[in-house]
Design a protein around this motif. Structure first.
Motif, PDB file in Angstrom:
ATOM      1  N   ALA A 226      -6.527 -38.883 -42.960  1.00  0.00           N
ATOM      2  CA  ALA A 226      -7.928 -39.819 -43.278  1.00  0.00           C
ATOM      3  C   ALA A 226      -9.097 -39.821 -42.662  1.00  0.00           C
ATOM      4  O   ALA A 226      -9.920 -39.975 -42.892  1.00  0.00           O
ATOM      5  N   MET A 227      -8.045 -40.378 -41.534  1.00  0.00           N
ATOM      6  CA  MET A 227      -9.328 -40.689 -40.420  1.00  0.00           C
ATOM      7  C   MET A 227     -10.050 -39.435 -39.704  1.00  0.00           C
ATOM      8  O   MET A 227     -11.436 -39.404 -39.683  1.00  0.00           O
ATOM      9  N   GLU A 236      -7.129 -28.831 -43.609  1.00  0.00           N
ATOM     10  CA  GLU A 236      -6.459 -26.840 -43.786  1.00  0.00           C
ATOM     11  C   GLU A 236      -5.962 -27.101 -44.701  1.00  0.00           C
ATOM     12  O   GLU A 236      -4.622 -27.950 -43.502  1.00  0.00           O
ATOM     13  N   ASN A 237      -5.906 -26.656 -45.836  1.00  0.00           N
ATOM     14  CA  ASN A 237      -4.193 -26.539 -46.057  1.00  0.00           C
ATOM     15  C   ASN A 237      -3.173 -27.434 -46.191  1.00  0.00           C
ATOM     16  O   ASN A 237      -2.498 -27.485 -46.335  1.00  0.00           O
ATOM     17  N   MET A 238      -4.496 -28.444 -47.323  1.00  0.00           N
ATOM     18  CA  MET A 238      -3.335 -29.773 -47.978  1.00  0.00           C
ATOM     19  C   MET A 238      -2.735 -30.009 -49.445  1.00  0.00           C
ATOM     20  O   MET A 238      -1.532 -30.690 -48.970  1.00  0.00           O
ATOM     21  N   GLU A 239      -2.824 -28.706 -49.747  1.00  0.00           N
ATOM     22  CA  GLU A 239      -2.072 -27.946 -50.769  1.00  0.00           C
ATOM     23  C   GLU A 239      -0.577 -27.899 -50.638  1.00  0.00           C
ATOM     24  O   GLU A 239       0.183 -28.046 -52.015  1.00  0.00           O
ATOM     25  N   PHE A 240      -0.367 -27.480 -49.778  1.00  0.00           N
ATOM     26  CA  PHE A 240       1.070 -27.480 -49.292  1.00  0.00           C
ATOM     27  C   PHE A 240       2.185 -28.143 -48.977  1.00  0.00           C
ATOM     28  O   PHE A 240       2.395 -28.899 -48.019  1.00  0.00           O
ATOM     29  N   ILE A 241       2.571 -29.332 -50.082  1.00  0.00           N
ATOM     30  CA  ILE A 241       3.216 -30.082 -49.720  1.00  0.00           C
ATOM     31  C   ILE A 241       4.346 -29.629 -50.035  1.00  0.00           C
ATOM     32  O   ILE A 241       5.541 -29.252 -50.927  1.00  0.00           O
ATOM     33  N   THR A 496      -7.275 -40.791 -50.344  1.00  0.00           N
ATOM     34  CA  THR A 496      -7.621 -39.725 -49.259  1.00  0.00           C
ATOM     35  C   THR A 496      -7.500 -38.375 -49.305  1.00  0.00           C
ATOM     36  O   THR A 496      -7.321 -37.628 -49.351  1.00  0.00           O
ATOM     37  N   ALA A 497      -6.641 -38.792 -48.715  1.00  0.00           N
ATOM     38  CA  ALA A 497      -5.062 -37.423 -48.582  1.00  0.00           C
ATOM     39  C   ALA A 497      -4.707 -37.109 -50.199  1.00  0.00           C
ATOM     40  O   ALA A 497      -4.674 -36.081 -50.208  1.00  0.00           O
ATOM     41  N   GLY A 498      -4.688 -37.665 -51.067  1.00  0.00           N
ATOM     42  CA  GLY A 498      -4.624 -37.553 -52.282  1.00  0.00           C
ATOM     43  C   GLY A 498      -5.491 -36.693 -52.604  1.00  0.00           C
ATOM     44  O   GLY A 498      -4.990 -35.081 -53.311  1.00  0.00           O
ATOM     45  N   TYR A 499      -6.784 -36.714 -52.584  1.00  0.00           N
ATOM     46  CA  TYR A 499      -8.106 -36.195 -52.574  1.00  0.00           C
ATOM     47  C   TYR A 499      -7.628 -34.871 -51.636  1.00  0.00           C
ATOM     48  O   TYR A 499      -8.252 -33.469 -52.579  1.00  0.00           O
ATOM     49  N   LEU A 500      -7.674 -34.495 -50.871  1.00  0.00           N
ATOM     50  CA  LEU A 500      -7.433 -33.693 -50.232  1.00  0.00           C
ATOM     51  C   LEU A 500      -6.636 -32.408 -50.393  1.00  0.00           C
ATOM     52  O   LEU A 500      -6.528 -31.383 -50.500  1.00  0.00           O
ATOM     53  N   SER A 504      -7.523 -28.944 -52.449  1.00  0.00           N
ATOM     54  CA  SER A 504      -7.415 -27.750 -51.595  1.00  0.00           C
ATOM     55  C   SER A 504      -5.972 -26.928 -52.683  1.00  0.00           C
ATOM     56  O   SER A 504      -7.039 -25.605 -52.802  1.00  0.00           O
ATOM     57  N   ALA A 505      -6.016 -27.229 -53.598  1.00  0.00           N
ATOM     58  CA  ALA A 505      -4.761 -26.421 -54.610  1.00  0.00           C
ATOM     59  C   ALA A 505      -5.795 -26.194 -55.347  1.00  0.00           C
ATOM     60  O   ALA A 505      -5.652 -24.869 -56.113  1.00  0.00           O
ATOM     61  N   ALA A 506      -7.393 -26.885 -55.779  1.00  0.00           N
ATOM     62  CA  ALA A 506      -8.022 -26.413 -56.886  1.00  0.00           C
ATOM     63  C   ALA A 506      -8.675 -25.461 -56.218  1.00  0.00           C
ATOM     64  O   ALA A 506      -8.489 -24.171 -56.812  1.00  0.00           O
ATOM     65  N   PHE A 507      -8.751 -25.171 -54.688  1.00  0.00           N
ATOM     66  CA  PHE A 507      -9.881 -23.784 -54.066  1.00  0.00           C
ATOM     67  C   PHE A 507      -8.685 -23.025 -54.243  1.00  0.00           C
ATOM     68  O   PHE A 507      -8.775 -21.822 -54.632  1.00  0.00           O
ATOM     69  N   ARG A 508      -7.398 -23.095 -54.575  1.00  0.00           N
ATOM     70  CA  ARG A 508      -6.569 -21.965 -53.706  1.00  0.00           C
ATOM     71  C   ARG A 508      -6.291 -21.099 -55.536  1.00  0.00           C
ATOM     72  O   ARG A 508      -5.300 -21.709 -55.771  1.00  0.00           O
TER      73      ARG A 508
END
Length: 532
Positions: A226-227, A236-241, A496-500, A504-508
Motif C-alpha cells: 500500500a505504501m 504487479e500480479n496482485m490477483e494471485f492470492i 488499498t491491497a484489496g483494491y489492487l 488486477s483480477a478485473a484486468f486478467r
C-alpha cells in the motif's frame, strides 16, 4: 528525527537476513530494523512446512526443482529468476544454519526431507512443524550480537518519504522517484516521527487479513504494498492470492491454524463429508496436486455437499511419526477434542500467500530509487501465477542476499535529505467512533471473501470494485480528519491491497493459476503480467 544508513521495515526472515549481512559488511554504518509489534511477530514465525531446496543431488536436481516451480507458476514465472533462486538456495540455507537454525535430520545425519504439493521429489527441509519459528529464533539471536543493529519495536510506518513530501508533483510517470526514509507512528509516545535513511528495504510481509479467513497473523495488512502504491511505485500480479487448501476449520477464529501440506506429503488423505476420497476427480496427483488445484477441488466439494469444510484423514498414519513430525498440529487438534488416531481433521481453504506485490528486479530494486523490497511483499517473478509450496522462505533468503549485495555498493552514492518536513497533523482530531473503523474492516473482509475468493466472476469483481470505492472514499475522509492510529492505517492499507487485488483480477481476462474466473475459464497466452 532519527537518521540511519540502512533502514529495514519488517523483522521476518527477509528483513533480518538482509540486516545481518549489511551490518557485517558495513560495521561503521548504522542499521535500523523497525517493526510494528514485537520483534518476533512476523509471517515467518507462522511458517510450518519448511524450505524447498535441492541438497540431495543423487535423487534430486536443480532442473527438477526449476521445472516444478515453472509448472506451478502456470506460465508466468520469470525463468531467469527461478534459476537464480533454485541454484543460489543451498548456499543461503547453509548460511542460516551457520547462524544457528536447526533442521530435522535422520539418524545418519542427513536432512529429513519432506514432500509437498507440486514437488516431484522429497526436498523440503524442516524443523518439525515450526520451521519458521526456528528460523526467526536463530536470526534474532544473531541480530542481538551485532552492535550496529538497532531493533525498534511498536513503531508503525505510515508512509514512505519521497519528493511528494517536499512539495513536488509525483505521478506514475515520474522517472526519478526517490525514497528518503519513512514517517512512523511511535506507538509508545503516540507521536508521528520521521526516520531518514540512505537505503530502505521493505520486508513487510503479506496481506492475508484482507480476507475473512486467513492463516496470516493479524499484522499481515499489506502495509508495504500500500505504501509503495501511494508513493507511485509499481505493483504487479496482485490477483494471485494463494489459498492454502488445509487450514483447520474453526468457526470465527482469526487467524486460522494451518495444517501444513507436509501432512499430506506424509500420507494424509482429503475426504468429503461422506468419507469419500475425492481428489481423483480433479487431478492425477491426488492430495499432492499444486495448491490452486487442491483449493478449488475442496471449494467444489464444499459447494456440492453444502458443507463449510472437508476432512483430512490421518487415522491410518503412524502416530509416533506423526507426533514427532507434527507435534504442534497434534496438540492443537487435541486441544479442541480431535484425536487424529480416531477422528478426521476438519479443514477448509484460507487466504495464505500473495504471489504478487511490489515489482522488483533480480537484485531487489523497486521502481523507486534507494528502495528495495523482498519477502512476501515483493513480486520477484519467482512464483508466477501460483507459488510452489515451501519456495517462499527460500526466495526471502536469496533476495535478502541479492539486495544486500547491491545496497552496500550503492549506499556510497546516497546522502540524507535534511529538508524533509515534520508530519503535519494540523486540523485533525482524536477519533471519536472506533466503530467506523471496525465496521469498515468487517465489510472489506466480507467483500473480498464473497466476491474475490477462490472462484471469481466478472459480476462479483465489478461489484467488489464498486463497494471498495465507497469504503476507500469513507476511509480517506476519516484519515484526513482524525489523528493517525494503527487501526486506521491498517484499514487504509488493507483497502488499498484489496483494491489492487480486485483491479488486477478485473484486468486478467483468463483463468490462470490462482486466478479462476468462470467467465474466462481458459488460459490465454497473450495475457502476461498485470502491472498497476
Amino acid at each position: 528525527m532519527q537518521k540511519t544508513d540502512f533502514l529495514v521495515v519488517g523483522s521476518g526472515i527477509a528483513g533480518l537476513t538482509y540486516a545481518l549481512k549489511v551490518a557485517e559488511r558495513c560495521p561503521d554504518k548504522k542499521v535500523t530494523v523497525i517493526t510494528k509489534t514485537r520483534e518476533d511477530e512476523t509471517n515467518t514465525k507462522y511458517a510450518q512446512g519448511g524450505v524447498a531446496v535441492v541438497n540431495d543431488l543423487e535423487n534430486d536436481s536443480f532442473e527438477k526443482h526449476i521445472d516444478d516451480t515453472l509448472i506451478a507458476g502456470d506460465g508466468l514465472c520469470n525463468e531467469k529468476i527461478v534459476e537464480i533462486v533454485v541454484k543460489e538456495g543451498p548456499e543461503r540455507v547453509n548460511e542460516i544454519i551457520e547462524w544457528g537454525a536447526n533442521f530435522d535430520r535422520n539418524p545418519d545425519g542427513d536432512f529429513a526431507l519432506g514432500k509437498e504439493g507440486g514437488h516431484s521429489e522429497f526436498r523440503v527441509i524442516h524443523h518439525k512443524d515450526i520451521t519458521g519459528k526456528e528460523i526467526e529464533r536463530a536470526l534474532l539471536e544473531a541480530i542481538r550480537k551485532r552492535p550496529n543493529i538497532e531493533v525498534i519495536t511498536h513503531c508503525f510506518v505510515v508512509d514512505l518519504i519521497t519528493q511528494h513530501h517536499l512539495g513536488y508533483l509525483v505521478t506514475k510517470s515520474t522517472l526519478d522517484i526517490e525514497c528518503f526514509g519513512v514517517y512512523v507512528l511511535n506507538l509508545q509516545t503516540n507521536r508521528i516521527e520521521k526516520i531518514l535513511s540512505r537505503i530502505t528495504l521493505l520486508a513487510t510481509g503479506g496481506n492475508g487479513q484482507v480476507y475473512r479467513t486467513t492463516t496470516n497473523p493479524v499484522i499481515a495488512t499489506g502495509d508495504g504494498v500500500a505504501m509503495v502504491y501511494r508513493a507511485k511505485g509499481r505493483i504487479e500480479n496482485m490477483e494471485f492470492i494463494q489459498f492454502h487448501p488445509t487450514a483447520l476449520y474453526e468457526s470465527d477464529v482469526n487467524p486460522s491454524f494451518l495444517i501444513t501440506e507436509a501432512v499430506r506429503g506424509d500420507g494424509g488423505i482429503l475426504r468429503n463429508k461422506n468419507g469419500e476420497d475425492f481428489m481423483h476427480k480433479y487431478d492425477k496427483r491426488l492430495s499432492l496436486a499444486p495448491r490452486d488445484i487442491v483449493a478449488r477441488a475442496i471449494d467444489s466439494e464444499m459447494k456440492i455437499t453444502g458443507t463449510e469444510h472437508v476432512y483430512l484423514d490421518c487415522r491410518h498414519m503412524d502416530i509416533d511419526k506423526f507426533i514427532h513430525h507434527f507435534p504442534n498440529i497434534y496438540e492443537k487438534c487435541k486441544s479442541i477434542g480431535i484425536d487424529v488416531t480416531k477422528d478426521m481433521i476438519p479443514v477448509a481453504p484460507a487466504a495464505h500467500y500473495s504471489c504478487g506485490g511490489i515489482k522488483t528486479d533480480e537484485w531487489g530494486h523497486t521502481s523507486i530509487r534507494n528502495l528495495f523490497a523482498c519477502g512476501e511483499c515483493a513480486s520477484t517473478g519467482l512464483h508466477g501465477a501460483n507459488r510452489l509450496a515451501s519456495n517462499s522462505l527460500l526466495e526471502a533468503m536469496v533476495f535478502a542476499h541479492r539486495s544486500f549485495l547491491k545496497a552496500v555498493v550503492e549506499i556510497d552514492g546516497t546522502s540524507f535529505k535534511d529538508d524533509v518536513p515534520d508530519w503535519d497533523a494540523s486540523g485533525t482530531t482524536a477519533p471519536k467512533e472506533m466503530i467506523l473503523i471496525t465496521q469498515s474492516l468487517k465489510e472489506l473482509k466480507q467483500i473480498m471473501s464473497d466476491y474475490v475468493g477462490i472462484v471469481r466472476t466478472n459480476t462479483r469483481i465489478q461489484r467488489a470494485l464498486r463497494r471498495l470505492d465507497i469504503l476507500h472514499e469513507e476511509t480517506e475522509e476519516l484519515y484526513e480528519k482524525t489523528a493517525v492510529s494503527p487501526q486506521l492505517c491498517e484499514l487504509r492499507n488493507l483497502i488499498t491491497a484489496g483494491y489492487l487485488i480486485v483491479k488486477s483480477a478485473a484486468f486478467r481476462k483468463e483463468s490462470r493459476g490462482l486466478h479462476f474466473n468462470t467467465d474466462y475459464p481458459f488460459k490465454c497466452e497473450l495475457v502476461q503480467n498485470i502491472i498497476l
